[in-house]
Motif scaffolding. Structure first.
Motif, PDB file in Angstrom:
ATOM      1  N   ARG A  27      65.449  32.973  39.716  1.00 11.73           N
ATOM      2  CA  ARG A  27      64.617  32.613  38.558  1.00 11.73           C
ATOM      3  C   ARG A  27      64.038  33.849  37.864  1.00 11.73           C
ATOM      4  O   ARG A  27      63.654  33.780  36.696  1.00 11.73           O
ATOM      5  N   LEU A  29      61.238  35.324  38.461  1.00 13.13           N
ATOM      6  CA  LEU A  29      59.802  35.174  38.236  1.00 13.13           C
ATOM      7  C   LEU A  29      59.022  36.092  39.174  1.00 13.13           C
ATOM      8  O   LEU A  29      59.184  36.024  40.386  1.00 13.13           O
ATOM      9  N   ARG A  33      53.282  35.354  38.197  1.00 13.50           N
ATOM     10  CA  ARG A  33      53.530  34.213  37.307  1.00 13.50           C
ATOM     11  C   ARG A  33      53.654  32.912  38.102  1.00 13.50           C
ATOM     12  O   ARG A  33      53.189  31.860  37.659  1.00 13.50           O
ATOM     13  N   VAL A  34      54.279  32.997  39.276  1.00 13.78           N
ATOM     14  CA  VAL A  34      54.385  31.803  40.118  1.00 13.78           C
ATOM     15  C   VAL A  34      53.000  31.324  40.518  1.00 13.78           C
ATOM     16  O   VAL A  34      52.693  30.123  40.452  1.00 13.78           O
ATOM     17  N   ARG A  37      51.306  29.533  37.654  1.00 16.90           N
ATOM     18  CA  ARG A  37      51.766  28.160  37.443  1.00 16.90           C
ATOM     19  C   ARG A  37      51.194  27.219  38.506  1.00 16.90           C
ATOM     20  O   ARG A  37      50.877  26.062  38.226  1.00 16.90           O
ATOM     21  N   LEU A  38      51.067  27.712  39.733  1.00 15.42           N
ATOM     22  CA  LEU A  38      50.456  26.894  40.779  1.00 15.42           C
ATOM     23  C   LEU A  38      48.982  26.648  40.480  1.00 15.42           C
ATOM     24  O   LEU A  38      48.478  25.531  40.638  1.00 15.42           O
ATOM     25  N   GLN A  41      48.136  23.916  38.219  1.00 19.74           N
ATOM     26  CA  GLN A  41      48.214  22.581  38.816  1.00 19.74           C
ATOM     27  C   GLN A  41      47.097  22.337  39.820  1.00 19.74           C
ATOM     28  O   GLN A  41      47.116  21.343  40.551  1.00 19.74           O
ATOM     29  N   ALA A  71      55.151  21.969  45.156  1.00 23.07           N
ATOM     30  CA  ALA A  71      55.003  22.352  43.748  1.00 23.07           C
ATOM     31  C   ALA A  71      55.916  23.513  43.382  1.00 23.07           C
ATOM     32  O   ALA A  71      56.319  23.657  42.217  1.00 23.07           O
ATOM     33  N   LEU A  72      56.248  24.359  44.362  1.00 22.40           N
ATOM     34  CA  LEU A  72      57.118  25.507  44.099  1.00 22.40           C
ATOM     35  C   LEU A  72      58.534  25.083  43.731  1.00 22.40           C
ATOM     36  O   LEU A  72      59.200  25.743  42.926  1.00 22.40           O
ATOM     37  N   ILE A  75      59.209  24.531  40.063  1.00 27.27           N
ATOM     38  CA  ILE A  75      58.990  25.811  39.374  1.00 27.27           C
ATOM     39  C   ILE A  75      60.202  26.715  39.536  1.00 27.27           C
ATOM     40  O   ILE A  75      60.606  27.430  38.610  1.00 27.27           O
ATOM     41  N   LEU A  76      60.822  26.676  40.717  1.00 24.31           N
ATOM     42  CA  LEU A  76      61.964  27.546  41.013  1.00 24.31           C
ATOM     43  C   LEU A  76      63.298  26.867  40.731  1.00 24.31           C
ATOM     44  O   LEU A  76      64.357  27.416  41.074  1.00 24.31           O
TER      45      LEU A  76
END
Length: 307
Positions: A27, A29, A33-34, A37-38, A41, A71-72, A75-76
């Motif tokens: 990805r 990322l 940034r990961v 995004r977490l 949420q 949740a990862l 995202i991935l």
């Protein structure tokens, strides 16, 4: 040093760590940034925690950590359950590495030849021990067929009471006059053949129950009989479920039957395309070997071509 109560315990690199690291790389990322995004949420995981997870320094176990794993995955760009399935059940703290079927399936895949050969025993396949060192020497004859496979394994008991190692070998063919298993370190307590899978299995006892963290050496040789029409061998591979300290594969070719070229390969999972493939030159004794600097889980082997 004891681990801090605020951190999950450290362990050798796992299949979860490899999968997470690969997904992050694909990805492109950065961890910051990961985490962002977490956080959006409502899931607070630090960059340091994600770094430890992808390096195998710790593994998510607490409920909030497992929520972060779920949740990862989107995202991935992973299917739901991809990462969670590699974690297995909650594991006790400490140095012991408890085996689980998920780790085996990560390398072998579902309904593999190993699972077919073991049947109901698959889930308990060598769950009491951790392989540390493996040394295999394969000998080919003048007909380009495998004559012997000598194996030395060094294992550690991951819990009290470990009694034996089960070994499974898949051959190019089952010879008419059978396969003889000679055990030098250990005691063979049983063996059988699965003709449909061309596999040979044996249980090798340590001689007494081992205490947790105690090590044992198992040393044996498969002597493979001849057939009227020998099948040439083209490769030998080792499937590794958990990181090893050392893996050495040594292949001896007959002086009158030398391959035109030989390559080392590594793939993360059976059936995958090799991630690494390098030319290996034969030495003056007509042998080739591989000795990886690191041994994460996956499939390691040598393959060769005949004239």
């Amino acid at each position: 040093m004891p681990t801090s109560p605020t951190h999950e315990h450290s362990r050798p690199e796992t299949n979860f760590a490899l999968a997470l690291r690969d997904a992050l790389r694909r990805r492109g990322l950065p961890l910051e940034r990961v985490c962002g995004r977490l956080h959006a949420q409502g899931i607070n995981v630090s960059v340091a925690t994600l770094s430890r997870w992808q390096r195998g320094r710790s593994q998510p176990e607490r409920s909030r950590s497992l929520q972060a794993v779920d949740a990862l995955e989107p995202i991935l760009g992973l299917e739901p359950g991809t990462l969670r399935s590699l974690l297995g059940p909650h594991r006790p703290r400490g140095r012991a590495l408890f085996q689980d079927p998920a780790a085996t399936r990560c390398v072998y895949g579902d309904k593999s030849d190993l699972e077919q050969a073991l049947g109901e025993a698959f889930d308990a396949f060598n769950t009491d021990t951790q392989l540390l060192v493996a040394h295999e020497t394969m000998t080919l004859d003048e007909h380009r067929s495998t004559r012997e496979i000598a194996v030395t394994s060094v294992l550690r008991a991951v819990r009290d009471g470990a009694r034996q190692l089960t070994v499974v070998h898949f051959l190019d063919e089952l010879p008419a006059d059978g396969v003889d298993i000679v055990v030098r370190n250990g005691e063979m307590t049983g063996s059988h053949v699965v003709p449909d899978l061309r596999s040979v299995m044996a249980d090798i006892s340590f001689g007494r129950p081992l205490a947790r963290n105690e090590t044992a050496v198992v040393d044996y040789t498969l002597r493979i009989g001849r057939t009227p029409t020998p099948t040439p061998s083209h490769a030998h591979e080792r499937r590794i479920r958990h990181p090893l300290r050392t893996y050495l594969l040594h292949v001896r070719f007959h002086p009158s039957a030398l391959p035109t070229r030989c390559h080392y390969f590594y793939r993360a999972r059976l059936g995958d395309e090799p991630r690494q493939r390098h030319r290996v030159e034969l030495d003056a004794s007509h042998t080739a070997h591989l000795l990886p600097a690191k041994c994460p889980p996956g499939v390691y082997g040598l393959e060769w071509e005949w004239d």
